[in-house]
Write a protein that holds these residues in place. Structure first.
Motif, mmCIF file in Angstrom:
data_model
loop_
_atom_site.group_PDB
_atom_site.id
_atom_site.type_symbol
_atom_site.label_atom_id
_atom_site.label_comp_id
_atom_site.label_asym_id
_atom_site.label_seq_id
_atom_site.Cartn_x
_atom_site.Cartn_y
_atom_site.Cartn_z
ATOM 1 N N SER A 16 0.825 -1.215 0.000
ATOM 2 C CA SER A 16 0.000 0.000 0.000
ATOM 3 C C SER A 16 0.857 1.262 0.000
ATOM 4 N N LEU A 17 2.112 1.147 0.427
ATOM 5 C CA LEU A 17 3.007 2.302 0.402
ATOM 6 C C LEU A 17 3.281 2.769 -1.025
ATOM 7 N N PHE A 18 3.056 1.904 -1.994
ATOM 8 C CA PHE A 18 3.249 2.270 -3.394
ATOM 9 C C PHE A 18 2.375 3.470 -3.760
ATOM 10 N N PHE A 19 1.208 3.557 -3.155
ATOM 11 C CA PHE A 19 0.278 4.639 -3.466
ATOM 12 C C PHE A 19 0.491 5.873 -2.593
ATOM 13 N N ILE A 20 1.302 5.723 -1.541
ATOM 14 C CA ILE A 20 1.529 6.832 -0.610
ATOM 15 C C ILE A 20 2.842 7.547 -0.904
ATOM 16 N N LEU A 21 3.893 6.770 -1.174
ATOM 17 C CA LEU A 21 5.209 7.352 -1.423
ATOM 18 C C LEU A 21 5.258 8.024 -2.788
ATOM 19 N N GLU A 22 6.196 8.954 -2.932
ATOM 20 C CA GLU A 22 6.329 9.675 -4.193
ATOM 21 C C GLU A 22 7.697 9.419 -4.818
ATOM 22 N N GLY A 23 7.783 9.625 -6.097
ATOM 23 C CA GLY A 23 9.043 9.484 -6.809
ATOM 24 C C GLY A 23 9.489 8.033 -6.915
ATOM 25 N N ASN A 24 10.798 7.854 -7.020
ATOM 26 C CA ASN A 24 11.336 6.504 -7.160
ATOM 27 C C ASN A 24 11.238 5.687 -5.874
ATOM 28 N N ALA A 25 11.029 6.339 -4.740
ATOM 29 C CA ALA A 25 10.919 5.628 -3.467
ATOM 30 C C ALA A 25 9.710 4.698 -3.455
ATOM 31 N N ARG A 26 8.712 4.999 -4.265
ATOM 32 C CA ARG A 26 7.491 4.189 -4.266
ATOM 33 C C ARG A 26 7.761 2.758 -4.717
ATOM 34 N N TYR A 27 8.788 2.550 -5.523
ATOM 35 C CA TYR A 27 9.075 1.213 -6.032
ATOM 36 C C TYR A 27 9.648 0.284 -4.960
ATOM 37 N N TRP A 28 10.127 0.854 -3.862
ATOM 38 C CA TRP A 28 10.563 0.017 -2.740
ATOM 39 C C TRP A 28 9.378 -0.716 -2.122
ATOM 40 N N ALA A 29 8.185 -0.214 -2.323
ATOM 41 C CA ALA A 29 6.989 -0.863 -1.789
ATOM 42 C C ALA A 29 6.744 -2.224 -2.441
ATOM 43 N N LEU A 30 7.338 -2.456 -3.599
ATOM 44 C CA LEU A 30 7.171 -3.748 -4.270
ATOM 45 C C LEU A 30 7.846 -4.882 -3.503
ATOM 46 N N VAL A 31 8.655 -4.542 -2.509
ATOM 47 C CA VAL A 31 9.244 -5.545 -1.627
ATOM 48 C C VAL A 31 8.125 -6.308 -0.900
ATOM 49 N N GLY A 32 6.966 -5.691 -0.772
ATOM 50 C CA GLY A 32 5.819 -6.336 -0.148
ATOM 51 C C GLY A 32 5.351 -7.578 -0.886
ATOM 52 N N LEU A 33 5.783 -7.739 -2.134
ATOM 53 C CA LEU A 33 5.424 -8.947 -2.890
ATOM 54 C C LEU A 33 6.093 -10.193 -2.311
ATOM 55 N N ILE A 34 7.210 -10.021 -1.634
ATOM 56 C CA ILE A 34 7.938 -11.170 -1.085
ATOM 57 C C ILE A 34 7.143 -11.857 0.026
ATOM 58 N N PRO A 35 6.745 -11.139 1.105
ATOM 59 C CA PRO A 35 5.956 -11.842 2.127
ATOM 60 C C PRO A 35 4.602 -12.316 1.603
ATOM 61 N N LEU A 36 4.017 -11.556 0.690
ATOM 62 C CA LEU A 36 2.738 -11.959 0.112
ATOM 63 C C LEU A 36 2.897 -13.240 -0.702
ATOM 64 N N GLY A 37 3.942 -13.313 -1.494
ATOM 65 C CA GLY A 37 4.192 -14.502 -2.306
ATOM 66 C C GLY A 37 4.500 -15.734 -1.462
ATOM 67 N N THR A 38 5.322 -15.567 -0.432
ATOM 68 C CA THR A 38 5.648 -16.724 0.413
ATOM 69 C C THR A 38 4.421 -17.210 1.177
ATOM 70 N N ALA A 39 3.531 -16.289 1.511
ATOM 71 C CA ALA A 39 2.304 -16.696 2.197
ATOM 72 C C ALA A 39 1.382 -17.464 1.253
ATOM 73 N N LEU A 40 1.304 -17.017 0.017
ATOM 74 C CA LEU A 40 0.399 -17.663 -0.930
ATOM 75 C C LEU A 40 0.881 -19.048 -1.354
ATOM 76 N N ILE A 41 2.188 -19.241 -1.494
ATOM 77 C CA ILE A 41 2.680 -20.567 -1.882
ATOM 78 C C ILE A 41 2.967 -21.451 -0.674
ATOM 79 N N GLY A 42 3.076 -20.852 0.523
ATOM 80 C CA GLY A 42 3.274 -21.644 1.740
ATOM 81 C C GLY A 42 4.691 -22.130 1.941
ATOM 82 N N TRP A 43 5.646 -21.549 1.234
ATOM 83 C CA TRP A 43 7.038 -21.964 1.348
ATOM 84 C C TRP A 43 7.936 -20.743 1.426
#
Length: 70
Positions: free
Chosen positions: A22-49
């Motif tokens: 959700s920080l992707f929509f709050i942060l501005e500039g190039n810093a917003r792309y750091w929010a894509l790190v959130g895909l890691i915990p989301l992905g590990t939760a969805l695959i269970g590994w």
């Protein structure tokens, strides 16, 4: 890949991943792309590994021998 992420751990990872994403929509500039790190915990939760859990031999899944306390 044997599952090593249990139920409570998965829920926490989903909430944390969505919060970071959700920080992707709050942060501005190039810093917003750091929010894509959130895909890691989301992905590990969805695959269970989780790769670090596998490396360190951790497992939060219940086994068939585990019984809830009375």
């Amino acid at each position: 890949m044997k599952k090593n992420v249990g139920g409570a751990d998965r829920i926490i990872r989903i909430i944390l991943g969505l919060a970071i994403l959700s920080l992707f929509f709050i942060l501005e500039g190039n810093a917003r792309y750091w929010a894509l790190v959130g895909l890691i915990p989301l992905g590990t939760a969805l695959i269970g590994w989780c790769p670090p859990y596998a490396i360190f031999g951790m497992n939060t899944c219940r086994t068939k021998n585990d019984t809830p306390p009375d």
